[in-house]
Design a protein around this motif. Structure first.
Motif, PDB file in Angstrom:
ATOM      1  N   SER A  74      -9.809  11.188   8.882  1.00  0.00           N
ATOM      2  CA  SER A  74      -8.914  10.195   9.464  1.00  0.00           C
ATOM      3  C   SER A  74      -8.544   9.264   8.323  1.00  0.00           C
ATOM      4  O   SER A  74      -9.376   8.495   7.838  1.00  0.00           O
ATOM      5  CB  SER A  74      -9.660   9.447  10.563  1.00  0.00           C
ATOM      6  N   ASN A  76      -5.466   6.903   5.967  1.00  0.00           N
ATOM      7  CA  ASN A  76      -4.166   6.244   5.895  1.00  0.00           C
ATOM      8  C   ASN A  76      -3.192   7.255   5.313  1.00  0.00           C
ATOM      9  O   ASN A  76      -3.500   7.884   4.293  1.00  0.00           O
ATOM     10  CB  ASN A  76      -4.244   5.021   4.998  1.00  0.00           C
ATOM     11  N   LEU A  96      -7.206  -5.080  -0.837  1.00  0.00           N
ATOM     12  CA  LEU A  96      -6.141  -5.745  -0.093  1.00  0.00           C
ATOM     13  C   LEU A  96      -6.413  -7.241   0.023  1.00  0.00           C
ATOM     14  O   LEU A  96      -5.521  -8.072  -0.175  1.00  0.00           O
ATOM     15  CB  LEU A  96      -6.055  -5.110   1.294  1.00  0.00           C
ATOM     16  N   MET A 146     -10.170   6.019   8.290  1.00  0.00           N
ATOM     17  CA  MET A 146      -8.965   5.207   8.091  1.00  0.00           C
ATOM     18  C   MET A 146      -9.349   3.740   8.075  1.00  0.00           C
ATOM     19  O   MET A 146     -10.221   3.321   8.820  1.00  0.00           O
ATOM     20  CB  MET A 146      -7.975   5.486   9.211  1.00  0.00           C
ATOM     21  N   VAL A 147      -8.720   2.971   7.228  1.00  0.00           N
ATOM     22  CA  VAL A 147      -9.117   1.581   7.077  1.00  0.00           C
ATOM     23  C   VAL A 147      -8.200   0.686   7.897  1.00  0.00           C
ATOM     24  O   VAL A 147      -6.987   0.763   7.794  1.00  0.00           O
ATOM     25  CB  VAL A 147      -9.062   1.178   5.586  1.00  0.00           C
ATOM     26  N   GLY A 155      -6.144  -2.535   9.198  1.00  0.00           N
ATOM     27  CA  GLY A 155      -5.404  -3.588   8.500  1.00  0.00           C
ATOM     28  C   GLY A 155      -4.564  -3.062   7.359  1.00  0.00           C
ATOM     29  O   GLY A 155      -3.804  -3.790   6.751  1.00  0.00           O
ATOM     30  N   LEU A 156      -4.756  -1.799   7.063  1.00  0.00           N
ATOM     31  CA  LEU A 156      -3.990  -1.219   5.957  1.00  0.00           C
ATOM     32  C   LEU A 156      -2.801  -0.458   6.500  1.00  0.00           C
ATOM     33  O   LEU A 156      -2.866   0.103   7.589  1.00  0.00           O
ATOM     34  CB  LEU A 156      -4.868  -0.244   5.179  1.00  0.00           C
ATOM     35  N   ASN A 157      -1.765  -0.442   5.698  1.00  0.00           N
ATOM     36  CA  ASN A 157      -0.569   0.252   6.105  1.00  0.00           C
ATOM     37  C   ASN A 157      -0.816   1.761   6.182  1.00  0.00           C
ATOM     38  O   ASN A 157      -1.217   2.368   5.197  1.00  0.00           O
ATOM     39  CB  ASN A 157       0.531  -0.059   5.086  1.00  0.00           C
ATOM     40  N   SER A 158      -0.632   2.318   7.366  1.00  0.00           N
ATOM     41  CA  SER A 158      -0.673   3.778   7.483  1.00  0.00           C
ATOM     42  C   SER A 158       0.636   4.188   8.146  1.00  0.00           C
ATOM     43  O   SER A 158       0.722   4.297   9.375  1.00  0.00           O
ATOM     44  CB  SER A 158      -1.871   4.225   8.306  1.00  0.00           C
ATOM     45  N   PRO A 159       1.689   4.336   7.339  1.00  0.00           N
ATOM     46  CA  PRO A 159       3.007   4.561   7.948  1.00  0.00           C
ATOM     47  C   PRO A 159       3.033   5.822   8.803  1.00  0.00           C
ATOM     48  O   PRO A 159       2.299   6.775   8.542  1.00  0.00           O
ATOM     49  CB  PRO A 159       3.920   4.729   6.731  1.00  0.00           C
ATOM     50  N   TYR A 195      -0.510   1.797  -2.684  1.00  0.00           N
ATOM     51  CA  TYR A 195      -1.723   1.896  -1.863  1.00  0.00           C
ATOM     52  C   TYR A 195      -2.848   1.125  -2.520  1.00  0.00           C
ATOM     53  O   TYR A 195      -3.013   1.226  -3.733  1.00  0.00           O
ATOM     54  CB  TYR A 195      -2.138   3.360  -1.683  1.00  0.00           C
ATOM     55  N   PRO A 196      -3.635   0.361  -1.817  1.00  0.00           N
ATOM     56  CA  PRO A 196      -3.461   0.019  -0.409  1.00  0.00           C
ATOM     57  C   PRO A 196      -2.413  -1.070  -0.241  1.00  0.00           C
ATOM     58  O   PRO A 196      -2.270  -1.918  -1.111  1.00  0.00           O
ATOM     59  CB  PRO A 196      -4.850  -0.501  -0.018  1.00  0.00           C
ATOM     60  N   SER A 197      -1.685  -1.029   0.843  1.00  0.00           N
ATOM     61  CA  SER A 197      -0.702  -2.081   1.102  1.00  0.00           C
ATOM     62  C   SER A 197      -0.818  -2.519   2.559  1.00  0.00           C
ATOM     63  O   SER A 197      -1.360  -1.795   3.389  1.00  0.00           O
ATOM     64  CB  SER A 197       0.700  -1.571   0.787  1.00  0.00           C
TER      65      SER A 197
END
Lengths: 178, 649, 300
Positions: free
Chosen positions: A15, A17, B88, C1-2, C4-8, C45-47
């Motif tokens: 999983s 990003n 971040l 998956m983190v 708060g991070l952008n995962s478009p 990344y990360p954004s």
């Protein structure tokens, strides 16, 4: 984003990003120690892997692009028998010539040497009239292919020698087997 | 070496260090978002008890407290559950700074080192005006190197013990820094050294700083802590102005050298830098009067690490550059000029004994013949005015010199770095030294010890003891110390042990100094070399393209020729890259080695010599292409275009 | 998956009409071709999640991978990798385009970099648009307008704004590139090494012309400065057009002066870039002089 792919022969599901670079996936999600570079696309060439058997810079490949694909890293060369044999050819060539890449670029160069040797051998097989003693790659194309690795530990002369040596060793091995 | 320890991600605190983007400012605080309990932050102000690391008599802050001295200085560390979140969050933390009221003192706070022989007083202008004068300015700008590779420093607690896992060039520095900052006894600090290969001494200082930061958070949270960072290091900037006066016959009378060194914001071992640089400045040409002065300056640049030379390389390159210019006095080529001066004896000084003229001469002649230097040099000189017509310029540069290695005698006597070799009751040889992991020489050391005991039936094997609190500090792995100083000491100790093992009761213990301190001078020359570099600058892109290099080394001991060849080659290619050279596609490197007939036991630092000769011969080739302004290093297409065209198009 | 991070969200349209639908229903989208430009941005990344919410991956649109040719032109879909263009079109494409692609680097990069991506880089100019302008190439754009996908062809030179940047209209997708496959009788391309990594001193130059007897016709000179943009003009082309060779030194100097008066008036250019351009023009003049002087007498 759920991503499924095959890394070094193992089917894995993550999983992730969706835009996480593959180099970071390998370092942080797979805990691989053979990739330490993450130059953010500055083309240092030290994070080279094979994506569906084609060399790519893993810092340029986002996670969503690896879905359903096969990734081969240097770990394969250490763990999987087929690749391990190939690594032995390369190691033998290094040993014979007394030239080896430095610790920084060892894994990337080895993957690239392996890939280029396979192309050279395939080209030789396509053209039976080709003089097997000659170098099938001209200097210009070699420079271009190897220029992806910016490390200065070896020059083009070394690269040519190594490629030629690996080709001879590999052709001998394949010939013996067949 | 044991497998690196890995922790589950969910128990690990991941950390990143924020580095300053500005220098010479006062740090007032940080503008940061509200951090929840998943994050820990550490600033210089949190380090109340002890906020710096120190070695060789100098110290630098672990995290900047009030003043930020250089770009890249660590100013804050942030820890969180994973690197993405930390990265971040870190992007939202901004340091609040203001310019310093008074600019920091740029002038040298360090006493200059002076050395001279011959005429004491400064000759009168009238006398000097009658003499021929050659003046050169050689410079190598302060440069910072960033590795593309990341490394991790992991710290975890286990009862009273603190474990530190990191690549490190000087384990004792890591241990003492962590002990100082955490108050934990040195015996309770266990180091796990990771394999590393350092191009620029990037694992010398920074791992100690990172480990200190991580150990504070590890002791606060009780969780294992990992910090991710990249290798960084800097080369000191130098400027050497050298003036030589000669009489009408071309005999050299006065030689004055002024060397200014920018060691960055926190100069380490500056006295040693001066000693090494002074050794490199000594001329091998005969001159009646010599005067040299070395000033160390503090600046707002990244603190310089040793980069394999600590001043000797750059100083030798400056001397070689000047020596080539002296050939203008006698209308000889630089090779012929070197060949002619070697007929005179060089001086014995406090810094180094006299130079082996015969070897130097052989090298000069051999390399000049191989490269057809004299003919090419003359042809290129004629071609210089034809740039507009032919569209390119060629340059050929010559350099000769000798290597030194390790620390000076004075430094060695102050440091007291040790190692211990033991012949145990089980008939094993054990070696207790901090210089064992990540070092390519260990294979050779094993074979060296084994060779001393090879014929004995009462000898089992050689065991290198793993890093432990009892490990003896053998000093930093810099300046080829371990090859050049440690190896002969180890060989002598092993030999001695072999002689006493049959007469004395086991265990037989031999503790020895890791430095060879018996030299009457600060250094000894060990290994000579000569190099010729051929370059071409085309008007198509003005890139300094290196076409060919001839290098010839005569060394007293060649341990493993393949390894030696590889080291020399890497040093040459790396130095060319640092000097701004472009390697031609058809580049050829002709390397040859030769063993000294005198068979002296001293081992040379090949990277040091290769660096110096590459720098000097490349600068000399650039001089032939475009004159003095172009030969300041590192060069670039822009610099060459400006000097060749004089800024005109 | 983190968190708060952008995962478009990743959209992978299979056809252009699917692409049109996605564009209609999503805002804050970014197009993804080979990723060789986007992945080199420092903040990719990360954004934070406020960045791009939707990525439209163009790699699976079959129409964008097509390559077709007739006697006069070759048409490439925007997702055709540069490597494929250079290998499959080696025999037919103008030589300067092939050497431009080869100058970009090894196949690891050119296999990922696409022709569409090489044209549409937002804050820097690659060497490709300049060469295509010199070859008078056209592009097809797909524009979402009034809930429909419209198609429009335009010469690349028209899409370069006054700052020298290649600029597509808003919400437009570059779908095809059309290149004339006639080989101009004189072609020359030069590009400095490290074109993208040292942009302040880099330059790429493409020059094409028809050589008739000892006269140049239909000349086109396009200079690309990665930071400043693409520099070309009819005025410059006119200097070269109808020139009779060999040229005198004075004629060469006057060409050079006019050329630089034009470039300096609209672009920031470093002395090194100037020197490289001068050297290029000098080489072109030398080659054409030689050509004119060594022509058989019957041709003269």
């Amino acid at each position: 984003m759920k991503i499924e792919c095959t890394i070094d022969g193992k089917r894995l599901s993550f999983s992730l990003n969706s835009n996480k670079p593959l180099s970071l996936v390998l370092q942080e999600n797979c805990d691989y120690t053979t990739i330490n570079a993450h130059c953010r696309g500055k083309n240092c060439g030290l994070c080279l892997v094979l994506l569906d058997n084609m060399p790519v810079l893993s810092c340029m490949v986002p996670a969503f692009e690896i879905h359903g694909k096969t990734i081969t890293t240097f770990e394969s060369f250490l763990r999987i028998k087929y690749f391990n044999r190939k690594l032995n050819d390369i190691e033998k060539a290094y040993e014979d010539l007394g030239i080896r890449p430095c610790d920084d670029c060892y894994t990337s160069r080895t993957i690239l040497f392996d890939y280029l040797t396979d192309i050279i051998i395939a080209k030789n097989n396509e053209q039976p009239s080709f003089d097997s003693g000659a170098e099938p790659f001209n200097v210009e194309s070699l420079v271009k292919e190897m220029s992806i690795i910016k490390c200065t530990c070896m020059d083009l002369h070394d690269v040519r020698q190594i490629l030629n040596r690996i080709r001879i060793i590999r052709e001998k091995r394949i010939g013996r087997r067949s | 070496m044991a497998e690196p320890k890995k922790f589950e991600r969910h128990i690990l605190r991941c950390g990143l260090v924020l580095k300053s983007k500005e220098a010479d400012v006062r740090l007032l605080g940080f503008d940061m978002p509200q951090l929840d309990n998943r994050y820990q932050v550490l600033t210089g102000k949190d380090l109340v008890e002890c906020s710096d690391i120190s070695f060789f008599g100098s110290s630098m802050p672990i995290l900047a407290v009030d003043t930020i001295s250089y770009v890249g200085q660590p100013i804050l560390a942030l820890f969180g559950p994973d690197y993405e979140s930390v990265e971040l969050m870190m992007s939202n933390i901004k340091p609040i700074t203001e310019p310093l009221d008074t600019k920091p003192e740029i002038d040298s706070p360090y006493p200059p080192l002076e050395f001279s022989w011959g005429i004491e007083e400064k000759p009168e202008e009238e006398i000097l005006n009658k003499l021929k004068k050659v003046e050169t300015n050689f410079s190598f700008d302060h440069s910072v190197f960033f590795s593309a590779l990341r490394y991790y420093v992991t710290v975890w607690q286990d009862g009273k013990n603190i474990h530190i896992q990191s690549p490190m060039q000087w384990p004792e520095l890591v241990r003492s820094s962590v002990s100082k900052i955490t108050g934990v006894n040195k015996k309770n600090i266990i180091l796990h050294e990771l394999h590393h290969a350092s191009k620029h001494d990037e694992y010398l200082i920074m791992p100690a700083i990172i480990a200190s930061i991580a150990s504070i958070i590890a002791s606060q949270t009780g969780s294992p802590v990992e910090i991710r960072t990249i290798g960084e290091s800097a080369r000191a900037g130098i400027k050497v102005k050298r003036t030589t006066y000669a009489n009408e016959e071309g005999k050299l009378i006065y030689d004055n050298v002024q060397m200014n060194v920018d060691q960055g914001a926190y100069p380490f071992a500056f006295e040693e830098f001066q000693r090494q640089a002074m050794t490199g400045l000594l001329p091998y040409y005969a001159v009646k009067s010599f005067k040299a002065r070395i000033n160390i300056h503090k600046s707002n640049n990244y603190p310089a690490s040793f980069c394999g030379s600590l001043g000797y390389c750059e100083a030798l390159a400056a001397t070689e550059y000047h020596t080539s210019r002296l050939s203008d006095l006698s209308s000889m080529t630089p090779a012929q000029m070197r060949d002619s001066i070697v007929k005179e004896k060089t001086r014995f000084t406090d810094y180094v004994p006299s130079y082996n003229i015969e070897t130097h001469r052989n090298n000069t002649l051999k390399i000049a013949d191989d490269s057809i230097f004299n003919r090419k040099w003359t042809a290129n000189t004629f071609q210089r005015g034809e740039f507009g017509l032919v569209g390119f310029l060629r340059g050929i540069g010559f350099a000769t010199g000798s290597s030194i290695a390790g620390f000076s005698t004075t430094m060695a006597s102050e440091c007291n770095f040790m190692a211990q070799i033991t012949y145990t009751q089980n008939q094993n040889i054990t070696l207790n030294s901090s210089a064992l992991v990540g070092n390519v020489d260990t294979k050779y050391w094993r074979s060296l010890i084994e060779s001393k005991f090879a014929k004995d039936e009462d000898f089992e094997s050689v065991i290198f003891l793993e890093q432990a609190p009892e490990t003896l500090d053998s000093g930093p792995d810099v300046l080829s110390r371990l090859t050049c100083k440690f190896t002969p000491q180890l060989a002598a100790a092993a030999k001695y042990l072999n002689t006493i093992k049959n007469t004395e009761k086991q265990p037989n213990i031999m503790r020895f100094e890791a430095e060879n301190t018996i030299s009457p001078c600060e250094f000894e020359y060990s290994g000579y070399g000569a190099m010729v570099t051929e370059i071409k600058v085309s008007r198509q892109d003005y890139m300094p393209v290196v076409k060919r290099i001839w290098a010839y080394f005569s060394l007293s001991v060649i341990i493993q020729e393949r390894d030696v060849r590889e080291r020399a080659k890497r040093a040459i290619l790396n130095t060319l890259n640092e000097c701004g050279a472009v390697i031609a596609d058809d580049f050829e490197l002709n390397l040859s080695f030769y063993t000294h007939p005198d068979g002296a036991e001293s081992i040379s630092s090949l990277p040091t010599l290769s660096n110096a000769l590459t720098m000097a011969s490349f600068a000399n080739a650039l001089y032939q292409v475009a004159g003095e302004e172009a030969s300041s290093l590192p060069t670039s297409a822009r610099k060459l275009q400006e000097t060749i065209r004089g800024g005109k198009n | 998956m983190v968190e708060g991070l952008n995962s478009p969200n990743i959209h992978t349209p299979k056809t252009l009409s699917e692409y049109g639908n996605i564009m209609l229903h999503n805002t804050n989208t970014s197009l993804w071709a080979g990723g060789t430009y986007i992945m080199t941005r420092p903040d990719v990344y990360p954004s934070r999640a406020t960045g791009t919410d939707n990525i439209i991956y163009l790699g699976e649109i079959e129409e964008l991978h097509r390559f077709q040719r007739n006697d006069r032109v070759a048409e490439f879909g925007a997702m055709v990798p540069l490597y494929q263009m250079a290998t499959s079109g080696k025999g037919v494409l103008p030589k300067i385009l092939v050497s431009n692609i080869e100058s970009i680097g090894c196949s690891i990069i050119t296999r990922r970099a696409t022709i569409g991506g090489a044209l549409c880089t937002p804050d820097m100019t690659t060497s490709i648009p300049g060469t295509l302008i010199a070859l008078s190439s056209n592009v097809e754009m797909k524009i979402v307008k009034k809930k429909r996908l419209h198609s429009r062809w335009a010469p690349i030179s028209r899409l370069v704004d006054k700052n020298g940047r290649f600029q597509l209209p808003p919400k437009a997708l570059l779908s095809r590139v059309r290149i004339a496959i006639n080989q101009p009788s004189y072609q020359k391309f030069f590009c400095t090494k490290d074109f993208m990594s040292k942009p302040e001193d880099s330059v790429a130059i493409a020059f094409v012309a028809d050589w008739e007897q000892d006269i140049l016709q239909n000349a086109r000179l396009v200079i690309t400065l990665p930071k400043s943009g693409i520099c070309f003009s009819r005025d410059i082309d006119n200097i070269f057009t109808a020139l009779r060779f060999p040229l005198e030194d004075s004629e060469y100097d006057s060409i050079y002066n006019v050329l630089f008066a034009f470039i300096s008036s609209s672009f920031q250019i470093s002395p090194l870039q100037k020197a490289i351009i001068r050297s290029f023009v000098g080489t072109v003049v030398e080659e054409l002089n030689r050509k004119a002087l060594t022509m058989p007498i019957s041709e003269n």
